[in-house]
Structure formats: C-alpha cells, structure tokens
Motif scaffolding. Structure first.
Motif, mmCIF file in Angstrom:
data_model
loop_
_atom_site.group_PDB
_atom_site.id
_atom_site.type_symbol
_atom_site.label_atom_id
_atom_site.label_comp_id
_atom_site.label_asym_id
_atom_site.label_seq_id
_atom_site.Cartn_x
_atom_site.Cartn_y
_atom_site.Cartn_z
ATOM 1 N N VAL A 52 -35.271 22.638 12.198
ATOM 2 C CA VAL A 52 -34.305 22.705 11.101
ATOM 3 C C VAL A 52 -35.021 22.765 9.757
ATOM 4 N N ASN A 53 -36.028 21.913 9.581
ATOM 5 C CA ASN A 53 -36.776 21.897 8.324
ATOM 6 C C ASN A 53 -37.420 23.260 8.050
ATOM 7 N N ALA A 54 -37.889 23.907 9.113
ATOM 8 C CA ALA A 54 -38.535 25.204 8.950
ATOM 9 C C ALA A 54 -37.536 26.258 8.486
ATOM 10 N N PHE A 55 -36.335 26.259 9.059
ATOM 11 C CA PHE A 55 -35.326 27.239 8.658
ATOM 12 C C PHE A 55 -34.859 26.992 7.229
ATOM 13 N N VAL A 56 -34.583 25.732 6.902
ATOM 14 C CA VAL A 56 -34.159 25.420 5.535
ATOM 15 C C VAL A 56 -35.267 25.775 4.543
ATOM 16 N N GLY A 57 -36.496 25.478 4.909
ATOM 17 C CA GLY A 57 -37.616 25.779 4.028
ATOM 18 C C GLY A 57 -37.848 27.261 3.835
ATOM 19 N N ALA A 58 -37.379 28.088 4.775
ATOM 20 C CA ALA A 58 -37.572 29.535 4.685
ATOM 21 C C ALA A 58 -36.528 30.218 3.812
ATOM 22 N N LEU A 59 -35.493 29.496 3.402
ATOM 23 C CA LEU A 59 -34.468 30.098 2.545
ATOM 24 C C LEU A 59 -35.077 30.514 1.214
ATOM 25 N N ASN A 60 -34.793 31.730 0.790
ATOM 26 C CA ASN A 60 -35.235 32.123 -0.542
ATOM 27 C C ASN A 60 -34.144 32.812 -1.352
ATOM 28 N N CYS A 61 -32.905 32.816 -0.840
ATOM 29 C CA CYS A 61 -31.790 33.363 -1.601
ATOM 30 C C CYS A 61 -31.034 32.210 -2.273
ATOM 31 N N PRO A 62 -30.367 32.467 -3.386
ATOM 32 C CA PRO A 62 -29.542 31.421 -4.000
ATOM 33 C C PRO A 62 -28.510 30.897 -3.008
ATOM 34 N N THR A 63 -28.407 29.572 -2.915
ATOM 35 C CA THR A 63 -27.516 28.943 -1.942
ATOM 36 C C THR A 63 -26.676 27.881 -2.627
ATOM 37 N N ASN A 64 -25.375 27.936 -2.367
ATOM 38 C CA ASN A 64 -24.433 26.979 -2.942
ATOM 39 C C ASN A 64 -23.703 26.296 -1.792
ATOM 40 N N LEU A 65 -23.871 24.992 -1.684
ATOM 41 C CA LEU A 65 -23.275 24.204 -0.603
ATOM 42 C C LEU A 65 -22.183 23.309 -1.159
ATOM 43 N N VAL A 66 -20.961 23.488 -0.660
ATOM 44 C CA VAL A 66 -19.849 22.595 -0.992
ATOM 45 C C VAL A 66 -19.758 21.537 0.098
#
Length: 287
Positions: free
Chosen positions: A218-232
C-alpha cells in the motif's frame, strides 16, 4: 437533484460493461468508479453537480447491469484496473481524471499509481487504500477464501417481495446509507425473479479476498502517486478511525477535506452531494 443519465454499453475484448454518462460530450473526461456491491447509481446525485465534466460512471464487472466474470474467474482489484484501462481506450481517452468512492477509490489509486501518464487528477470519496494482511496472515486468508468458494454453490440469493423491501435491507448493510440512497442503488441493482426481486450482483463478490496487499505494498502505491489528489473523508465514514491513515496521509501531498456525513455522504442526500461537489468542482476543473 438527480438527472437522467445516458445509458452506455462498453464491449471490451473479454467482457461487456454497463455505464451511465453525465455532462456534455466535450466536457473534461472523468471515469467514475463505485464501491463494493454498489453500482453506477452511486453518482446519481453528485455527477449532475459537477460542472463541465463528461462523467462516465461504470458498473464494475459483476455489479449493476455489467456482465459477470466467466465461471472460474474472480474479482481482484487489479482485474478492475485492467477493465478501466480498456474502458478509457474504447472511449478514446488518452488522459482522464478518476472519481472513486470506497472500493472505486482504491481501484482509482492503483490505476493512477501504475499508469501516471494516463491520470490527470484523482478525486476520492471516503476511500483510498484496501484492507491489508501481512505475510504471516496470508495462509489463513487464502484458506478462508477457498473454503468460501467451495461452499458458494450451496448458497442462494435472497428474494425480496418489493424494491422497497430490498432497499430497507440495503440501508442497513455495509456502509449504512439513507433510504433514498438505498432506493437509487436498488433500482439499478435489482432484477425480477420468481417471487419478487433479487440483486444482480455476482455472488462471488461476497467471497473473502484470496490474497491481500501488505502495508508495504500500500505504501508503495500511495508513494507512486504523482497526480493531484483530493480525498474527501466522511466524519462518520469507514475511514474515520482507520489505524495509520493519518500518518500515511501526512507523508503525501494528498489534499484532504473532512465533511459531515457517513460513508455514502455523496449519495445520502442533496446537501452532502453538494458539499462533495463544492470540493471537486474547482479541483477537477483546474488546469
């Protein structure tokens, strides 16, 4: 407010999926992904409030009006990612944003992390990461899943005398929803059978997951994000007390909005849908 959506059939090489389309044909492209055992109707209140977007709300395989996987198949998260990549290809969308709720948010995360060149922005509602199991629990997890699969043929879906009765049962299910929200999901998710109505969903969706990601995955996938992300995050939602979530988010650039409501705050009522739309309209329309 809800509005009539355009019904689509998406014929992929291996399966046919159903979808609902909202917004102008030339609007900013957004693929919307619903939660586990829900369907595309989960966006019936939110999608009409997102301005200038061409939103394709997909029924995942085994849900809503989409086909079920063939015999022997399963419903792994990465199989959904594959499906959505093919959906985008069929739509002719090289780059698009993703709108995901619950399990749909998890699928959106996996897709955005794995194919960063395809995803412009990520808008998530009360979902981000899947339940995890560490390596020492993998044997028991697989055993439980396979035992469930062996016993599945002896189980029968419940039959309800009316759509209203099915909606009442769904209201009290996982991720409690308002009765009005349950009715919207039921209207799309039910089919007529002898004696009343039953859910269209594939019974295999209720089976335990054979193999879960570990926290390191999970940490690897979250760490690979590079697009703007908005979490509600819903204040009474399923992630409200998720262990380790705050620490995980603190190490990212994910923008977090905390709103009143439950897990389906975007569908439960018009007020909740508007609050979510107020977060996502400026985010999804940004250059």
């Amino acid at each position: 407010m809800t509005c009539d959506a355009e019904e689509l059939r998406l014929r992929l090489p291996h399966i046919e999926l159903a979808a609902q389309a909202y917004g102008p044909a030339q609007g900013a492209p957004v693929i919307a992904l619903h939660g586990w055992l829900d369907n595309a109707a989960t966006f019936a209140r939110l999608a009409p409030k997102l301005n200038g977007m061409r939103i394709i709300a997909v029924d995942f395989a085994g849900h809503g009006h989409s086909d079920h996987r063939p015999p022997g198949g399963g419903y792994a998260l990465w199989d959904y990612v594959h499906d959505i990549l093919l959906v985008a290809e069929q739509l002719g969308w090289q780059r698009f944003s993703l709108l995901g709720h619950s399990m749909g948010a998890i699928v959106a995360l996996l897709l955005a992390a794995t194919f960063p060149e395809k995803v412009r922005r990520l808008a998530l509602v009360d979902g981000l990461i899947p339940p995890t199991t560490e390596a020492d629990g993998a044997v028991a997890t697989l055993a439980e899943a396979l035992q469930g699969r062996l016993a599945l043929s002896a189980k029968r879906k419940p039959v309800y005398p009316s759509v209203e009765r099915a909606a009442l049962v769904r209201q009290r299910g996982v991720g409690h929803v308002s009765f009005e929200a349950a009715q919207l999901l039921a209207q799309r998710g039910l089919m007529s059978v002898e004696g009343g109505f039953t859910w269209r969903t594939d019974s295999r969706l209720t089976l335990a997951t054979p193999l879960r990601l570990t926290q390191a995955h999970v940490n690897a996938f979250v760490g690979a994000l590079n697009c703007p992300t908005n979490l509600v995050l819903a204040e009474q939602g399923l992630l409200a007390h998720r262990d380790g979530l705050d620490q995980l988010l603190a190490a990212t650039s994910i923008s977090v909005e905390r709103l009143p409501g439950g897990h389906h705050l975007h569908l439960d009522d018009e007020e909740g849908a508007q609050l979510v739309a107020d977060c996502f309209n400026p985010f999804l329309s940004a250059p």
